[in-house]
Enzyme design. Structure first.
Site, PDB file in Angstrom:
ATOM      1  CB  CYS A  74      -0.925  -0.055   1.212  1.00 10.93           C
ATOM      2  SG  CYS A  74      -1.475   1.525   1.845  1.00 10.93           S
ATOM      3  CB  CYS A  77       1.198   1.429   4.218  1.00 14.39           C
ATOM      4  SG  CYS A  77      -0.547   0.996   4.297  1.00 14.39           S
TER       5      CYS A  77
END
Ligand SMILES: *[C@@H]1O[C@H](CO)[C@@H](O)[C@H](O)[C@H]1NC(C)=O
Ligand SMILES: *[C@@H]1O[C@H](CO)[C@@H](O)[C@H](O)[C@H]1NC(C)=O
Ligand SMILES: *[C@@H]1O[C@H](CO)[C@@H](O)[C@H](O)[C@H]1NC(C)=O
Length: 325
Positions: A74, A77
């Site tokens: 991600c 992230c």
């Protein structure tokens, strides 16, 4: 766990637009972590997985724990990681500025092994952050609309500043991202993090007890210093890293007016009263009676350049505890 496309969607939504501008997903500039010191990024947050999650949290001596659920694919992230690490640097690791208070961890929900764990926390987007006492994470099932839970979702931790702010509000602290510690780059590096935190807390307990003894011995509690000493005790009760010291100072605080009646501490009589101070508090130990004394864990086997504890109390000469030779 939500299906992958949904998770991706939410994940994109969370990207900070300013950090994102001018790059497409997958471009190096987004994905690469830029180590601040140019040598290689040190990771302070502890990565947990389903195998050790409950065990590590239930054993943690820290008062609080933060868990970040993320997915390694991600982009938001990856972007978030340095922010989270900036905060983790303060609390985790051998050189933590504020050790033993908050254990900062992360769990990669993209790993199959963690599917059930992430389900337990109804992880719906990445990164998703939770806060609570470490032991409260063990076996917990968290749901977004559950009335009462001892685990909270952190709704405002998008940047390091905001996360630390959230924490400060939560525990009434005033930690700053620039907080620095002194001298402790010389800590022995081959003992485990938990062990180091434990040792450091022992030393802090001992230093606190010793400081209190010096205050008593030098008759420093007078009518003029009474109020500020009380404030100091309140600070210890709220923020001391050791539970024993928090409880011990609470006991002193609760009994403070009996131990040091304001009228008995008037300036004129300070001499007389001073001589009583030792007797009246003879039985009170600010960190409880069980604090091991005379250990100075970090002095053991120390080299010449080892950390030295120095107590500085206004009105008395600096007092070095951990002499290197
Ligand atoms: C879980 O984490 C531990 C400690 O980092 C590691 O030794 C173990 O291999 C991990 N388990 C899996 C299945 O990745
Ligand atoms: C760390 O190193 C020292 C000497 O280098 C050794 O005596 C000690 O046993 C080591 N500790 C651990 C936990 O490995
Ligand atoms: C420690 O300091 C003393 C005196 O300065 C010196 O003689 C000794 O060699 C030093 N020891 C180490 C291990 O550096």
């Amino acid at each position: 766990m939500s299906s992958a496309p949904l998770a991706l969607l939410v994940c994109l939504f969370l990207l900070d637009l300013d950090q994102f501008s001018g790059s497409s997903i997958g471009s190096r500039s987004i994905l690469r972590e830029v180590p601040s010191n140019g040598v290689g990024a040190v990771e302070y947050a502890l990565e947990l997985n389903a195998t050790n999650f409950d065990a590590i949290l239930s054993d943690s001596p820290a008062s609080f724990s933060l868990v970040e659920f993320f997915a390694h694919w991600c982009p938001a992230c990856r972007n978030y990681k340095p922010q989270y690490e900036k905060v983790a640097r303060l609390f985790n690791g051998p050189a933590a500025v504020h050790p033993g208070i908050i254990l900062m961890t992360r769990v990669d929900c993209a790993l199959k092994i963690n599917n059930k764990l992430c389900d337990r926390f109804s992880v719906s987007h990445y990164p998703m952050l939770f806060w609570g006492r470490p032991s409260k994470f063990v076996g917990v099932i968290w749901e977004p609309n559950k009335e009462k839970s001892e685990i909270s979702m952190i709704d405002d931790g998008k940047t390091a500043e905001r996360l630390l702010n959230w924490i400060n509000k939560q525990i009434g602290s005033s930690y700053g991202l620039d907080d620095e510690n002194f001298d402790n780059e010389h800590f022995p590096s081959n003992i485990s993090e938990h062990e180091q935190i434990g040792r450091a807390v022992y030393d802090v307990e001992e230093a606190t007890s010793t400081a209190f003894d010096i205050i008593i011995e030098h008759k420093m509690i007078r009518s003029k210093t009474r109020a500020s000493f009380k404030k100091f005790l309140q600070l210890l009760v709220a923020h001391h890293p050791s539970r024993r010291c928090r409880m011990g100072s609470a006991e002193v605080l609760v009994n403070f007016d009996d131990l040091y009646p304001p009228e008995a501490l008037s300036v004129d009589k300070s001499e007389i009263v001073g001589s009583d101070q030792k007797d009246s508090v003879g039985n009170i130990q600010i960190c409880g009676k069980e604090v091991p004394r005379g250990y100075w864990m970090f002095c053991r086997g120390s080299k010449n350049d080892t950390l030295r504890f120095q107590l500085r109390i206004v009105g008395s000469p600096p007092f070095s505890i951990c002499q290197s030779r």
